[in-house]
Motif scaffolding. Structure first.
Motif, mmCIF file in Angstrom:
data_model
loop_
_atom_site.group_PDB
_atom_site.id
_atom_site.type_symbol
_atom_site.label_atom_id
_atom_site.label_comp_id
_atom_site.label_asym_id
_atom_site.label_seq_id
_atom_site.Cartn_x
_atom_site.Cartn_y
_atom_site.Cartn_z
ATOM 1 N N LEU A 40 31.712 44.294 29.593
ATOM 2 C CA LEU A 40 32.185 43.489 28.558
ATOM 3 C C LEU A 40 32.338 42.044 29.301
ATOM 4 N N ASN A 41 32.044 40.974 28.751
ATOM 5 C CA ASN A 41 32.294 39.638 29.173
ATOM 6 C C ASN A 41 32.964 38.734 28.089
ATOM 7 N N ARG A 42 33.662 38.040 28.836
ATOM 8 C CA ARG A 42 34.746 37.128 28.170
ATOM 9 C C ARG A 42 33.847 36.321 27.013
ATOM 10 N N ALA A 43 32.918 35.642 27.287
ATOM 11 C CA ALA A 43 31.884 35.117 26.235
ATOM 12 C C ALA A 43 31.425 35.915 25.211
ATOM 13 N N GLU A 44 31.623 37.264 25.155
ATOM 14 C CA GLU A 44 31.312 38.042 24.065
ATOM 15 C C GLU A 44 32.239 37.893 23.012
ATOM 16 N N VAL A 131 26.425 37.489 39.984
ATOM 17 C CA VAL A 131 25.423 36.644 40.112
ATOM 18 C C VAL A 131 26.025 35.048 39.721
ATOM 19 N N THR A 132 27.123 35.197 38.952
ATOM 20 C CA THR A 132 27.752 33.954 38.510
ATOM 21 C C THR A 132 28.463 33.503 39.846
ATOM 22 N N ALA A 133 29.157 34.286 40.402
ATOM 23 C CA ALA A 133 29.970 33.846 41.487
ATOM 24 C C ALA A 133 28.964 33.452 42.665
ATOM 25 N N ALA A 181 52.397 39.267 38.122
ATOM 26 C CA ALA A 181 52.355 40.707 37.730
ATOM 27 C C ALA A 181 51.143 41.194 38.397
ATOM 28 N N LYS A 182 50.246 40.468 38.625
ATOM 29 C CA LYS A 182 48.769 40.949 39.213
ATOM 30 C C LYS A 182 48.676 40.584 40.702
ATOM 31 N N ARG A 183 49.974 40.184 41.415
ATOM 32 C CA ARG A 183 49.654 39.853 42.962
ATOM 33 C C ARG A 183 49.335 40.976 43.669
ATOM 34 N N PRO A 221 37.517 28.767 35.754
ATOM 35 C CA PRO A 221 36.721 28.948 34.361
ATOM 36 C C PRO A 221 37.717 28.663 33.458
ATOM 37 N N ILE A 222 39.044 27.964 33.645
ATOM 38 C CA ILE A 222 39.969 27.549 32.680
ATOM 39 C C ILE A 222 39.858 26.143 32.180
ATOM 40 N N GLY A 223 39.752 25.368 33.153
ATOM 41 C CA GLY A 223 39.544 23.864 32.582
ATOM 42 C C GLY A 223 40.732 23.271 31.830
ATOM 43 N N ILE A 268 26.771 27.405 35.312
ATOM 44 C CA ILE A 268 26.440 28.390 34.157
ATOM 45 C C ILE A 268 25.541 29.313 35.200
ATOM 46 N N TYR A 269 25.597 30.777 34.780
ATOM 47 C CA TYR A 269 24.886 31.657 35.657
ATOM 48 C C TYR A 269 23.237 31.373 35.390
ATOM 49 N N SER A 270 22.968 30.842 34.147
ATOM 50 C CA SER A 270 21.427 30.768 34.033
ATOM 51 C C SER A 270 20.762 29.824 34.938
ATOM 52 N N GLN A 319 45.328 41.805 30.114
ATOM 53 C CA GLN A 319 45.940 42.937 31.025
ATOM 54 C C GLN A 319 45.153 43.374 32.352
ATOM 55 N N GLN A 320 43.763 43.078 31.911
ATOM 56 C CA GLN A 320 42.814 43.805 32.797
ATOM 57 C C GLN A 320 42.903 43.059 34.370
ATOM 58 N N VAL A 321 42.586 43.934 35.377
ATOM 59 C CA VAL A 321 42.161 43.288 36.664
ATOM 60 C C VAL A 321 40.782 43.890 37.058
ATOM 61 N N GLY A 322 39.901 43.071 36.587
ATOM 62 C CA GLY A 322 38.438 43.608 36.861
ATOM 63 C C GLY A 322 37.569 43.798 35.520
ATOM 64 N N LYS A 323 36.637 44.523 35.264
ATOM 65 C CA LYS A 323 35.713 44.683 34.363
ATOM 66 C C LYS A 323 35.966 45.852 33.613
HETATM 67 N N1 NAP Z 1 29.469 29.633 33.473
HETATM 68 C C1 NAP Z 1 29.018 31.156 33.532
HETATM 69 O O1 NAP Z 1 27.866 31.322 33.685
HETATM 70 C C2 NAP Z 1 30.003 32.166 33.353
HETATM 71 C C3 NAP Z 1 29.582 33.475 33.437
HETATM 72 C C4 NAP Z 1 30.354 34.384 33.478
HETATM 73 C C5 NAP Z 1 31.695 34.116 33.067
HETATM 74 N N2 NAP Z 1 32.141 33.128 32.597
HETATM 75 C C6 NAP Z 1 33.463 32.544 32.208
HETATM 76 O O2 NAP Z 1 34.556 33.181 33.138
HETATM 77 C C7 NAP Z 1 35.669 33.541 32.761
HETATM 78 C C8 NAP Z 1 36.060 34.944 33.212
HETATM 79 O O3 NAP Z 1 35.069 35.740 32.387
HETATM 80 P P1 NAP Z 1 35.282 37.501 32.398
HETATM 81 O O4 NAP Z 1 34.506 38.027 31.770
HETATM 82 O O5 NAP Z 1 35.410 37.627 34.013
HETATM 83 O O6 NAP Z 1 37.110 37.355 32.031
HETATM 84 P P2 NAP Z 1 37.932 38.509 31.683
HETATM 85 O O7 NAP Z 1 37.644 39.573 32.758
HETATM 86 O O8 NAP Z 1 38.018 38.647 30.504
HETATM 87 O O9 NAP Z 1 39.226 37.728 32.679
HETATM 88 C C9 NAP Z 1 40.043 36.959 32.120
HETATM 89 C C10 NAP Z 1 41.229 36.586 32.964
HETATM 90 O O10 NAP Z 1 41.382 35.075 33.027
HETATM 91 C C11 NAP Z 1 42.852 34.902 32.674
HETATM 92 N N3 NAP Z 1 42.822 33.917 31.442
HETATM 93 C C12 NAP Z 1 42.868 34.345 30.454
HETATM 94 N N4 NAP Z 1 42.872 33.521 29.413
HETATM 95 C C13 NAP Z 1 43.581 32.326 30.222
HETATM 96 C C14 NAP Z 1 44.083 31.049 29.885
HETATM 97 N N5 NAP Z 1 44.054 30.602 28.624
HETATM 98 N N6 NAP Z 1 44.557 30.258 30.760
HETATM 99 C C15 NAP Z 1 44.526 30.734 32.129
HETATM 100 N N7 NAP Z 1 43.953 31.957 32.654
HETATM 101 C C16 NAP Z 1 43.463 32.553 31.514
HETATM 102 C C17 NAP Z 1 43.660 36.061 32.762
HETATM 103 O O11 NAP Z 1 43.950 36.312 33.825
HETATM 104 P P3 NAP Z 1 45.805 36.070 34.259
HETATM 105 O O12 NAP Z 1 46.477 36.814 33.244
HETATM 106 O O13 NAP Z 1 45.741 36.897 35.816
HETATM 107 O O14 NAP Z 1 45.993 34.772 34.500
HETATM 108 C C18 NAP Z 1 42.575 37.047 32.376
HETATM 109 O O15 NAP Z 1 42.753 38.655 32.812
HETATM 110 C C19 NAP Z 1 35.541 33.199 31.173
HETATM 111 O O16 NAP Z 1 35.881 32.065 30.825
HETATM 112 C C20 NAP Z 1 34.085 33.317 30.980
HETATM 113 O O17 NAP Z 1 33.571 32.644 29.823
HETATM 114 C C21 NAP Z 1 31.233 31.850 32.595
#
Ligand code: NAP
Length: 328
Positions: A40-44, A131-133, A181-183, A221-223, A268-270, A319-323
């Motif tokens: 799963l990805n946050r973008a979904e 790939v993204t990182a 909490a996640k330190r 990824p916050i901005g 962006i990863y693409s 709540q997650q740490v990881g995928k």
């Molecule tokens: N540009 C690209 O190519 C690309 C590719 C992949 C992912 N992304 C982006 O990378 C980000 C992470 O993706 P993911 O799928 O790895 O995410 P994820 O596993 O769902 O992780 C999200 C984490 O971000 C933190 N977070 C969530 N909402 C926040 C907010 N409003 N302000 C600050 N921190 C917040 C939380 O960590 P804490 O609770 O510890 O703060 C949360 O555990 C997303 O924005 C996604 O769209 C971009």
């Protein structure tokens, strides 16, 4: 017919439905796989709720990455045969190929024979995050030994991948998370330092850690308004990657970035996956890292396909740490 996740309207996790859908044979250049696990990805979640860079065409499938077994290959495909164990590098277009389901069909250039030691769950958790990182840190910023790298939302799958990649090249990963909490989990995941941004002065901590210079690379990824603080934590002539929009607020260009010649760059990863040379280099770096053990996906939790809405709810709970991985 196969069971495929689709949504007929945008909205919360409950719009996701598991439906019986006709799945045609793969076209020229395509590979069809029986999906065993999907990442799963946050973008979904953003795409599902109509808040992503691209809008879904309804009813829409979704999903970027999966691992499974090749069922069939289309005309002109070489190097893959039914029975091969493979995973998918995210193709462009979130609704176009749709990995959420029992079967997925993707262009062959995005299919990888991953190391056999990798489980389906780990393989489904691999490609987007690494790939993204990799693309930002290694291909573009050329992070190397001794560089301080500030990684925000560090508990995200991409954040954890960035920590591992920074360590792999001898850089110093500084992880930022909102609360403490996640330190411990972040230290265990390889962060050299952890900063809880709601509890500590991020810029002061990063400057103290780096002997006053700041981080050469910031991976964010916050901005939103928080980039002002990030710019104060960035070294002169450093680079801030903006690769997500977790903050709902507009992102300013910080004045201190102007005075300190800091580059703020969208990413962006693409940029990597649509360039065959860069994609091959990324695959090599990641497969080598997986084989050596320097890269090892961290899976927060798994859900069965039938619980896809629960999996999305958990993703959005932060709540997650990881995928988060869904098994089929
Ligand atoms: N540009 C690209 O190519 C690309 C590719 C992949 C992912 N992304 C982006 O990378 C980000 C992470 O993706 P993911 O799928 O790895 O995410 P994820 O596993 O769902 O992780 C999200 C984490 O971000 C933190 N977070 C969530 N909402 C926040 C907010 N409003 N302000 C600050 N921190 C917040 C939380 O960590 P804490 O609770 O510890 O703060 C949360 O555990 C997303 O924005 C996604 O769209 C971009």
């Amino acid at each position: 017919m196969s069971r495929i996740v689709r949504f007929h309207e945008v909205g919360g996790p409950d719009v996701l439905r598991l439906e019986e859908v006709e799945t045609p044979p793969p076209g020229p250049g395509e590979v069809r796989l029986a999906v065993k696990a999907l990442g799963l990805n946050r973008a979904e979640a953003a795409f599902r709720s109509g808040r992503y860079l691209e809008q879904p065409v309804l009813p829409s499938r979704l999903g970027y990455e999966a691992a499974g077994i090749v069922q069939d290959v289309g005309e002109g495909v070489s190097g893959f045969a039914p029975g091969d164990v493979v995973s998918v590098v995210p193709p462009v277009g979130l609704g176009k190929y749709g990995m959420y389901g029992e079967v997925a069909t993707v262009p062959a250039q995005f299919v990888v024979k991953h190391p056999p030691s990798l489980s389906f769950v780990d393989a489904a958790a691999t490609w987007m995050q690494y790939v993204t990182a990799y693309g930002a840190l290694i291909e573009i910023a050329a992070v190397t030994k001794g560089d301080a790298v500030l990684i925000t939302a560090a508990s995200s799958s991409v954040g954890l991948a960035a920590i591992q990649i920074a360590n792999l090249v001898g850089a110093i990963p500084i992880a930022a998370t909102r609360t403490s909490a996640k330190r411990d989990a972040l230290l265990a995941a390889g962060a050299a330092h952890v900063v809880a941004t709601a509890e500590e002065d991020l810029a002061a901590r990063v400057r103290a850690i780096t002997g006053g210079t700041g981080a050469r690379v910031v991976f964010d990824p916050i901005g939103g308004p928080g980039v002002e603080v990030l710019a104060h934590a960035t070294a002169r002539e450093g680079i801030i990657f903006q690769y997500g929009a977790l903050s709902p607020d507009p992102t300013p260009f910080p004045r201190v970035a102007l005075g300190n010649a800091i580059a703020m760059r969208g990413y962006i990863y693409s940029e990597i996956t649509t360039d065959p040379r860069r994609l091959e280099a990324a695959k090599r770096f990641i497969v080598d890292g997986l084989a050596s053990g320097a890269l090892h996906p961290i899976v927060a939790k798994t859900f069965p396909l039938e619980a896809i809405a629960d999996a999305h709810r958990y993703l959005e709970s932060n709540q997650q740490v990881g995928k988060i991985v869904v098994t089929v």
